[in-house]
Scaffold this motif. Sequence first.
Motif, PDB file in Angstrom:
ATOM      1  N   PRO A 225       0.833  -1.214   0.000  1.00  0.00           N
ATOM      2  CA  PRO A 225       0.000   0.000   0.000  1.00  0.00           C
ATOM      3  C   PRO A 225       0.862   1.256   0.000  1.00  0.00           C
ATOM      4  CG  PRO A 225      -0.769  -1.587   1.642  1.00  0.00           C
ATOM      5  CD  PRO A 225       0.546  -2.095   1.156  1.00  0.00           C
ATOM      6  N   ILE A 226       0.404   2.254  -0.730  1.00  0.00           N
ATOM      7  CA  ILE A 226       1.133   3.520  -0.826  1.00  0.00           C
ATOM      8  C   ILE A 226       0.226   4.630  -0.295  1.00  0.00           C
ATOM      9  CG2 ILE A 226       2.325   5.128  -2.354  1.00  0.00           C
ATOM     10  CD1 ILE A 226       2.608   2.833  -4.347  1.00  0.00           C
ATOM     11  N   PRO A 227       0.638   5.335   0.722  1.00  0.00           N
ATOM     12  CA  PRO A 227      -0.212   6.406   1.264  1.00  0.00           C
ATOM     13  C   PRO A 227      -0.576   7.424   0.182  1.00  0.00           C
ATOM     14  CG  PRO A 227       1.699   6.020   2.671  1.00  0.00           C
ATOM     15  CD  PRO A 227       1.932   5.230   1.431  1.00  0.00           C
ATOM     16  N   ALA A 228      -1.741   7.999   0.297  1.00  0.00           N
ATOM     17  CA  ALA A 228      -2.212   8.989  -0.675  1.00  0.00           C
ATOM     18  C   ALA A 228      -1.557  10.337  -0.391  1.00  0.00           C
ATOM     19  CB  ALA A 228      -3.723   9.098  -0.618  1.00  0.00           C
ATOM     20  N   SER A 259      -7.611   6.677  -0.489  1.00  0.00           N
ATOM     21  CA  SER A 259      -6.754   6.289   0.640  1.00  0.00           C
ATOM     22  C   SER A 259      -5.419   5.708   0.189  1.00  0.00           C
ATOM     23  CB  SER A 259      -7.486   5.245   1.505  1.00  0.00           C
ATOM     24  OG  SER A 259      -7.814   4.102   0.733  1.00  0.00           O
ATOM     25  N   ASP A 260      -5.220   5.570  -1.126  1.00  0.00           N
ATOM     26  CA  ASP A 260      -3.990   4.970  -1.641  1.00  0.00           C
ATOM     27  C   ASP A 260      -3.542   5.762  -2.866  1.00  0.00           C
ATOM     28  OD1 ASP A 260      -2.359   2.120  -1.527  1.00  0.00           O
ATOM     29  OD2 ASP A 260      -2.530   2.862  -3.577  1.00  0.00           O
ATOM     30  N   ARG A 262      -2.321   4.779  -5.572  1.00  0.00           N
ATOM     31  CA  ARG A 262      -2.765   4.180  -6.833  1.00  0.00           C
ATOM     32  C   ARG A 262      -4.189   4.602  -7.190  1.00  0.00           C
ATOM     33  NH1 ARG A 262       0.934   0.052  -5.064  1.00  0.00           N
ATOM     34  NH2 ARG A 262      -0.531  -0.547  -3.427  1.00  0.00           N
ATOM     35  N   GLU A 263      -4.996   4.881  -6.175  1.00  0.00           N
ATOM     36  CA  GLU A 263      -6.345   5.401  -6.445  1.00  0.00           C
ATOM     37  C   GLU A 263      -6.258   6.784  -7.096  1.00  0.00           C
ATOM     38  OE1 GLU A 263      -9.494   4.956  -3.436  1.00  0.00           O
ATOM     39  OE2 GLU A 263      -7.980   3.942  -2.220  1.00  0.00           O
ATOM     40  N   GLN A 310       4.863   9.352  -6.454  1.00  0.00           N
ATOM     41  CA  GLN A 310       4.476   8.761  -5.175  1.00  0.00           C
ATOM     42  C   GLN A 310       5.528   9.055  -4.114  1.00  0.00           C
ATOM     43  OE1 GLN A 310       4.489   4.598  -6.495  1.00  0.00           O
ATOM     44  NE2 GLN A 310       6.184   4.204  -5.127  1.00  0.00           N
TER      45      GLN A 310
END
Length: 457
Positions: A225-228, A259-260, A262-263, A310
């Motif tokens: 997961p990557i923080p937004a 929340s990510d 990638r979103e 990112q």
Amino acid sequence: MNLIWYALWFVVAVSLLVTVHEFGHFWVARRLGFKVLRFSVGFGKPLVRRVAGADRVEYVIAAIPLGGYVKLLDEREGPVAPEDLARSFTRRPPWQRIVVLLAGPCFNILFAVLLLWGMFWASGVTEVKPVVGDLAQGSIAARAGLRSGDEIRAINGSAVTGQRDVVFGLLDAMSSRGEAALAVRAADGAVHTVTLSVPDAAQRRRLTEPAELFRGLGFQFWAPPIPAVLGQVMPDGPAARAGLKAGDQIVAIEGAPVSDFREIVARISAHPGETLAITYRRGGVEQTARVAVAAEEAGAKRIGRIRVMQPQGITYPASMLSHTDLTPTAALGRAGGEAWSMTVLQARLFWRMLLGQVSLKNLSGPLAIAEFAGDSAQAGVASFMGFLVLISLSLGFLNLLPIPILDGGQIVFQLVEWLKGSPLSERAQAFGQQLGIALLILLMGVALFNDLARQFS
């Protein structure tokens, strides 16, 4: 990242690799008894000049650091003293001339092997397991039965150990017959085969375009997961112009929570050319910015970009990594194998590009190479050394192509002379040189067009 940074590391890389190439010609020519007149790093006006040795070789560092050359004694270029005729290029045996011409590309390949050897010996080899992450509904991968959590173990019977092996294997398969049989292990341990099939030749060619392989097949590797949160925000990009800064936490896009990271990418990509309301948190305070999303061509689709990256420091869990420490001997063997496999794949893809099976958009010119050089240098020593490996192997391979102005074309001339017992006519050689120059200009033109298309898109 500014232009000066890109230009600096481009010059460093090109100067180093061209010097290695020309040193190969120089060193072998000296060992075989050719008379060397000059060894120049760079072109144009000499900045540093030194004459040394019994042959009074001129060593030069010139003003334009984007190349170099070795000048050998050659009676075609002017009178040669009788005592030196036996050391003139044209008077040496054809096999010796061929060895001298081969030495430049071979030294580039050897340099890449030595770099890989040092990297593998010092740090070992760390592979990220090729575990499937997100799948697009109705995609080629989904229809074939690939599932999230599957680990790819082999492609068309060849074992793979990491994500890079899968990338190379799929690219090779899709640019060939368009069929890849994946041996996969499901999350529950069950082993089965999934076949990705792309029968349409035009669709296969689109898959070979930059960044299109996994998008076209419809799956991505699993990633943590990557923080937004915004990492680097490109100056003068859409995000920067709207006031967004590195460290801003994106809360929502057009009112829909995210929340990510990638979103963020998915939402932005779906709205090229539109203006979106992006809600972000900075210093505990929520604000909303109106961001004009840039449009960019990606294969047959237009996607949105706001020119952000990112956050850094995202790492894979230990269960996703496979690390192997290597002895000096094992590291050398691994380095040679890696260099060989990359060169063979490069040759296959280049040949398929000529046949129209691989997209010409893969040709990169000086602008793209400068960007790669600057980005890899910023990422660290290991990343820049990896970049040097790839470019050195490419330089070695390209110089072996049978294009008259390149080493490979000159080798063809020498082979013809060796077989027929006399050199080609000056007219035939001149025609070959003109044809070679035309081919190089064509390749460079396509590469530069690709560079400019990426810059202005």
